[in-house]
Design an enzyme around this catalytic site. Sequence first.
Site, PDB file in Angstrom:
ATOM      1  N   TYR A  12     -12.364  -5.286   0.712  1.00  0.00           N
ATOM      2  CA  TYR A  12     -11.114  -5.300   1.472  1.00  0.00           C
ATOM      3  C   TYR A  12     -10.242  -6.467   1.005  1.00  0.00           C
ATOM      4  CZ  TYR A  12      -8.192  -6.900   5.390  1.00  0.00           C
ATOM      5  OH  TYR A  12      -7.165  -7.384   6.152  1.00  0.00           O
ATOM      6  N   PHE A  13      -8.971  -6.179   0.712  1.00  0.00           N
ATOM      7  CA  PHE A  13      -8.010  -7.190   0.273  1.00  0.00           C
ATOM      8  C   PHE A  13      -7.129  -7.589   1.450  1.00  0.00           C
ATOM      9  CE2 PHE A  13      -3.768  -8.286  -1.430  1.00  0.00           C
ATOM     10  CZ  PHE A  13      -4.094  -9.296  -2.332  1.00  0.00           C
ATOM     11  N   ALA A  14      -7.221  -8.858   1.861  1.00  0.00           N
ATOM     12  CA  ALA A  14      -6.416  -9.379   2.966  1.00  0.00           C
ATOM     13  C   ALA A  14      -5.271 -10.207   2.408  1.00  0.00           C
ATOM     14  CB  ALA A  14      -7.279 -10.238   3.885  1.00  0.00           C
ATOM     15  N   TYR A  15      -4.094 -10.072   3.029  1.00  0.00           N
ATOM     16  CA  TYR A  15      -2.930 -10.811   2.551  1.00  0.00           C
ATOM     17  C   TYR A  15      -2.101 -11.396   3.694  1.00  0.00           C
ATOM     18  CZ  TYR A  15      -0.568  -6.414   3.762  1.00  0.00           C
ATOM     19  OH  TYR A  15      -0.119  -5.307   4.435  1.00  0.00           O
ATOM     20  N   GLY A  16      -2.562 -11.199   4.926  1.00  0.00           N
ATOM     21  CA  GLY A  16      -1.824 -11.684   6.079  1.00  0.00           C
ATOM     22  C   GLY A  16      -2.690 -12.546   6.970  1.00  0.00           C
ATOM     23  N   SER A  17      -2.675 -12.288   8.275  1.00  0.00           N
ATOM     24  CA  SER A  17      -3.402 -13.155   9.205  1.00  0.00           C
ATOM     25  C   SER A  17      -4.913 -13.030   9.077  1.00  0.00           C
ATOM     26  CB  SER A  17      -2.965 -12.865  10.645  1.00  0.00           C
ATOM     27  OG  SER A  17      -3.282 -11.541  11.021  1.00  0.00           O
ATOM     28  N   GLU A  81      -5.808  -2.977  13.012  1.00  0.00           N
ATOM     29  CA  GLU A  81      -4.626  -2.733  12.190  1.00  0.00           C
ATOM     30  C   GLU A  81      -3.805  -1.541  12.684  1.00  0.00           C
ATOM     31  OE1 GLU A  81      -3.678  -4.832  10.025  1.00  0.00           O
ATOM     32  OE2 GLU A  81      -5.497  -6.026   9.880  1.00  0.00           O
ATOM     33  N   TYR A 137       2.878 -14.575  15.765  1.00  0.00           N
ATOM     34  CA  TYR A 137       2.259 -14.360  14.452  1.00  0.00           C
ATOM     35  C   TYR A 137       2.353 -15.579  13.548  1.00  0.00           C
ATOM     36  CZ  TYR A 137       1.129 -11.669  10.197  1.00  0.00           C
ATOM     37  OH  TYR A 137       0.561 -11.175   9.049  1.00  0.00           O
TER      38      TYR A 137
END
Length: 201
Positions: A12-17, A81, A137
């Site tokens: 899994y690629f995370a790019y936010g919180s 999500e 956020y």
Amino acid sequence: MATTTTKPPTYYFAYGSNLWYTQMHRRCPGHTLIGPALLPNHRWHINARGYANLVPSTEDDTYGVVYTLTESDETQLDLSEGVPYWYQRVKHPVTLLSSPSSASASSSGEEEEKVLEDVLVYIDTIRITDGLPKEEYIARINNGFKDAVGIPQEWVERYVRKHVPAGVEGVVDDPFLFKSGGEVENAVEKEFQGGEVAVQA
């Protein structure tokens, strides 16, 4: 003798919180941090709903981190999500960069990179216009980029700081720890009736 098969972990690629380790531990206690990674041909932005998103762009790349998820982690992350209402599940190849766990391997001066195929990324493919971040956020996204070792600061300044002011950090609640699809649908309906569409990455 009957045999059972175990589903392999999902990359899994995370790019936010979800770069924020505390939030990932809350949502996905079985996850494993693999390291920093690069997703090519996508531009990082805050969309009109106030949360991080990616839009296709041949001129931009996005840094993030890769985790492995257990099956139960993946189920919870789909809920958090807001799949399929707020984000959609897509698969992309990403380049895994050198990380602290591979420091000994790269001490020779040779940077270690590896392409991972079919990595899960949550992207809102429908609502892709720029917007301002939701107030709640800001701390979560700043916590995430503070934790994310290996993401170039120059990239953060160019893309993230265009949308999210620095300096706001701290332990905050996660408003998206849904436990069922019904909770997700209720949240979507509530936000629709209130004239807001909220989503987080």
